[in-house]
Design a protein around this motif. Sequence first.
Motif, PDB file in Angstrom:
ATOM      1  N   THR A   1      44.755  37.746  35.527  1.00 30.33           N
ATOM      2  CA  THR A   1      45.216  37.133  36.645  1.00 30.33           C
ATOM      3  C   THR A   1      44.097  36.387  37.540  1.00 30.33           C
ATOM      4  N   SER A   2      44.528  35.837  38.536  1.00 28.92           N
ATOM      5  CA  SER A   2      43.395  35.312  39.452  1.00 28.92           C
ATOM      6  C   SER A   2      43.564  35.767  40.817  1.00 28.92           C
ATOM      7  N   PRO A   3      42.359  36.159  41.454  1.00 32.50           N
ATOM      8  CA  PRO A   3      40.928  36.315  41.074  1.00 32.50           C
ATOM      9  C   PRO A   3      40.997  37.177  39.870  1.00 32.50           C
ATOM     10  N   PRO A   4      40.159  37.320  38.953  1.00 27.36           N
ATOM     11  CA  PRO A   4      40.141  38.095  37.885  1.00 27.36           C
ATOM     12  C   PRO A   4      39.312  39.536  38.434  1.00 27.36           C
ATOM     13  N   ASP A   5      39.810  40.597  37.522  1.00 29.07           N
ATOM     14  CA  ASP A   5      39.303  41.983  37.627  1.00 29.07           C
ATOM     15  C   ASP A   5      37.903  41.880  37.184  1.00 29.07           C
TER      16      ASP A   5
ATOM     17  N   ILE B   1      35.856  33.092  34.441  1.00 30.87           N
ATOM     18  CA  ILE B   1      36.867  33.852  33.908  1.00 30.87           C
ATOM     19  C   ILE B   1      36.962  33.760  32.352  1.00 30.87           C
ATOM     20  N   ILE B   2      37.136  34.768  31.619  1.00 31.44           N
ATOM     21  CA  ILE B   2      37.787  34.696  30.259  1.00 31.44           C
ATOM     22  C   ILE B   2      39.122  34.837  30.170  1.00 31.44           C
ATOM     23  N   PRO B   3      39.945  33.877  29.889  1.00 34.66           N
ATOM     24  CA  PRO B   3      41.420  33.943  29.882  1.00 34.66           C
ATOM     25  C   PRO B   3      42.170  35.064  29.718  1.00 34.66           C
ATOM     26  N   LYS B   4      41.828  35.822  28.520  1.00 37.55           N
ATOM     27  CA  LYS B   4      42.453  37.100  28.107  1.00 37.55           C
ATOM     28  C   LYS B   4      41.551  38.243  27.935  1.00 37.55           C
ATOM     29  N   ASP B   5      41.896  39.535  28.085  1.00 40.08           N
ATOM     30  CA  ASP B   5      41.027  40.407  28.282  1.00 40.08           C
ATOM     31  C   ASP B   5      40.728  41.107  26.858  1.00 40.08           C
ATOM     32  N   ILE B   6      40.111  42.411  26.590  1.00 41.92           N
ATOM     33  CA  ILE B   6      39.811  42.980  25.212  1.00 41.92           C
ATOM     34  C   ILE B   6      41.245  42.986  24.667  1.00 41.92           C
ATOM     35  N   LEU B   7      42.338  43.536  25.027  1.00 38.37           N
ATOM     36  CA  LEU B   7      43.639  43.665  24.524  1.00 38.37           C
ATOM     37  C   LEU B   7      44.385  42.707  24.354  1.00 38.37           C
TER      38      LEU B   7
ATOM     39  N   GLY C   1      34.791  43.591  34.556  1.00 41.83           N
ATOM     40  CA  GLY C   1      35.137  44.261  33.457  1.00 41.83           C
ATOM     41  C   GLY C   1      35.887  43.824  32.465  1.00 41.83           C
ATOM     42  N   ALA C   2      35.951  44.496  31.105  1.00 41.08           N
ATOM     43  CA  ALA C   2      36.609  44.061  30.068  1.00 41.08           C
ATOM     44  C   ALA C   2      38.093  43.894  29.870  1.00 41.08           C
ATOM     45  N   TYR C   3      38.763  44.806  30.895  1.00 39.74           N
ATOM     46  CA  TYR C   3      40.298  45.129  30.981  1.00 39.74           C
ATOM     47  C   TYR C   3      40.777  44.430  32.134  1.00 39.74           C
ATOM     48  N   GLN C   4      41.963  43.867  32.107  1.00 43.36           N
ATOM     49  CA  GLN C   4      42.926  43.402  32.950  1.00 43.36           C
ATOM     50  C   GLN C   4      43.472  44.358  33.474  1.00 43.36           C
ATOM     51  N   SER C   5      43.584  44.899  34.812  1.00 42.35           N
ATOM     52  CA  SER C   5      44.243  46.137  35.336  1.00 42.35           C
ATOM     53  C   SER C   5      45.696  46.022  35.022  1.00 42.35           C
ATOM     54  N   GLN C   6      46.299  47.409  34.858  1.00 44.29           N
ATOM     55  CA  GLN C   6      47.560  47.789  34.517  1.00 44.29           C
ATOM     56  C   GLN C   6      47.897  49.015  35.006  1.00 44.29           C
ATOM     57  N   ASP C   7      49.097  49.320  35.411  1.00 45.61           N
ATOM     58  CA  ASP C   7      49.414  50.641  35.601  1.00 45.61           C
ATOM     59  C   ASP C   7      49.205  51.546  34.840  1.00 45.61           C
TER      60      ASP C   7
ATOM     61  N   ALA D   1      16.295  38.886  20.975  1.00 45.84           N
ATOM     62  CA  ALA D   1      17.757  38.393  20.619  1.00 45.84           C
ATOM     63  C   ALA D   1      18.253  37.403  21.253  1.00 45.84           C
ATOM     64  N   ARG D   2      19.378  36.674  20.817  1.00 46.31           N
ATOM     65  CA  ARG D   2      20.357  35.668  21.605  1.00 46.31           C
ATOM     66  C   ARG D   2      21.781  36.143  21.295  1.00 46.31           C
ATOM     67  N   ILE D   3      22.565  36.504  22.520  1.00 46.89           N
ATOM     68  CA  ILE D   3      23.809  37.006  22.528  1.00 46.89           C
ATOM     69  C   ILE D   3      24.778  36.147  23.621  1.00 46.89           C
ATOM     70  N   ASN D   4      25.938  35.969  23.121  1.00 45.00           N
ATOM     71  CA  ASN D   4      26.818  35.564  24.166  1.00 45.00           C
ATOM     72  C   ASN D   4      27.942  36.454  24.125  1.00 45.00           C
ATOM     73  N   ALA D   5      28.180  37.520  25.071  1.00 44.83           N
ATOM     74  CA  ALA D   5      29.159  38.517  24.754  1.00 44.83           C
ATOM     75  C   ALA D   5      30.429  38.385  25.993  1.00 44.83           C
ATOM     76  N   GLU D   6      31.643  38.511  25.384  1.00 45.00           N
ATOM     77  CA  GLU D   6      32.773  38.529  26.193  1.00 45.00           C
ATOM     78  C   GLU D   6      33.534  39.951  25.780  1.00 45.00           C
ATOM     79  N   ASN D   7      34.055  40.349  26.838  1.00 45.51           N
ATOM     80  CA  ASN D   7      34.957  41.618  26.731  1.00 45.51           C
ATOM     81  C   ASN D   7      34.319  42.601  25.700  1.00 45.51           C
ATOM     82  N   LEU D   8      33.080  42.986  26.089  1.00 42.63           N
ATOM     83  CA  LEU D   8      32.345  43.856  25.261  1.00 42.63           C
ATOM     84  C   LEU D   8      32.303  45.229  26.304  1.00 42.63           C
ATOM     85  N   VAL D   9      32.584  46.475  25.497  1.00 38.07           N
ATOM     86  CA  VAL D   9      32.665  47.708  26.091  1.00 38.07           C
ATOM     87  C   VAL D   9      31.736  48.812  25.395  1.00 38.07           C
TER      88      VAL D   9
END
Length: 503
Positions: free
Chosen positions: A488-492, A477-483, A494-500, A324-332
């Motif tokens: 932020t820069s440098p990015p985290d 970097i993908i500018p926005k995360d899965i949510l 995985g699919a999620y931007q870190s939060q408390d 197959a041919r896939i381009n995946a961003e923010n995949l979990v």
Amino acid sequence: MRQYFTLFIIGLILAFSSCRTDFDTVASTGDLKFSKDTVYLDTVFKNIGSSTYQLKVYNRSKNDISIPIIQLKNGLNSKYRMTVDGMSGTNGKIFKDVTLLAKDSLYIFIETTADITDANPTDFLYTDEIQFDSGANLQKVALVTLIQDAVFLYPNQNPDGTKEKIKIDGKEVDGFYLNENDAVNGNELLFTKQKPYVIYGYAGVPENKTVTFEAGARVHFHANSGLYVAKNASLQINGTVSTSEKLENEVIFEGDRLESLYSDIPGQWNSVILENGNSNHSINHLTLKNAVTGLEIRNTTNTIPIKNSQFYNFVEHGILTKNARINAENLVINYAGIASLSCLYGGNYNFTHCTFNNNWQNSSHFAVNLSNSLTGATPETNPLTQATFNNCIIYGSGTNEFNLSKNTNTAFVYQLNNCLLKFSSSSTNPDYQFKTDTQHYNNIILNENPKFYNVNQNKFNIDKSSSAFAKGNQAFIIPKDILGITRTSPPDLGAYQSQDFPK
């Protein structure tokens, strides 16, 4: 002498028995106790039977009692049915003269099968109650079920009594092709959020047709069912960012059992299969869970974008590809008996800001498995022209969550850049030299816990204490995360931007 002793014991038993009065029952006085005052049967679709729910009834008194009647208030017309201590009564609705011993209890098991027309039209609740005795001794336990209306899609029945079939892999299976001009449902190739859909058997998308799932669409597959997108047909999943945990704008594929007991059980339905051909597939904001294999992609010519999507709980694979041919961003992807992501028989892949985890409880699973061959009586090979992982997390409960199955007779091109990787065993295999092989591995964080928020609940958020925090490469970097949260820069990783995390 033994004969005298035996006679003595028998006499003693008879003497004690003649003194007991508790073999006789007294009438119930309305003092029964219950394990709950209301039995909530989880949401069901119209005319699909519910799970079985339990009520326990206690006699706290010192007397054996007889309950003159246990019945459903709506009697024989009730859509509920019961068994009382294994007895079925009159059609599971009415039970007379039920004995309950002193300091003892009995079990009542309750089920329902109801239509949307049986429910209250304002809140879609179907209610009844179990009545114990009557008059001054009447006691009640309420029964409540939410009935959900749906569009039902299923194979027709042929004149000879057999079900309609479609062919998958040369085999006939129960199924049907979606019809854009169906006399009952209208355009079956357009799934909206107006009502949930329930699919029996395989729903097929005909060649050269496109099936579209609008934001908020809910699709429920019955056991042994799935979606089959035929050669040169297209799948368009058009979910968008949601603003609450209800995922109101997500497209969701799951089984048709709505009870909480089934919310995370793998294997409730089969798979979504994308057949080979020149197709313009697109997947955005899809949650797919509890299948045998989530998404199977075969010999696609065009690159498939998969963005902001989640795949959970599979008997075999979360995503299985063959050339197959896939381009995946923010995949979990999480929890699969074989591999969360398994790319076989070559292909071309690019994964950026993805989280691949596998907590399946055996030692032979993987989070990511790459191969340029297919096993069989005559093994086949096909070039893996690219498999790139950028700013990704590859983790799980196993020792090694990353696997390469390489046939040296054909191309096998792969690279991991700024990834957190679980691979605990030492290896002299040149394919797994994560610190020294710069052709294939750059800036690898090895065997450090990403500290996901709650793996068992498929919550792969991270906070600032994670080893994946701020370890990404800005170039990928993908500018926005899965949510939809800005990175932020440098990015985290995985699919999620870190939060408390919430306290």
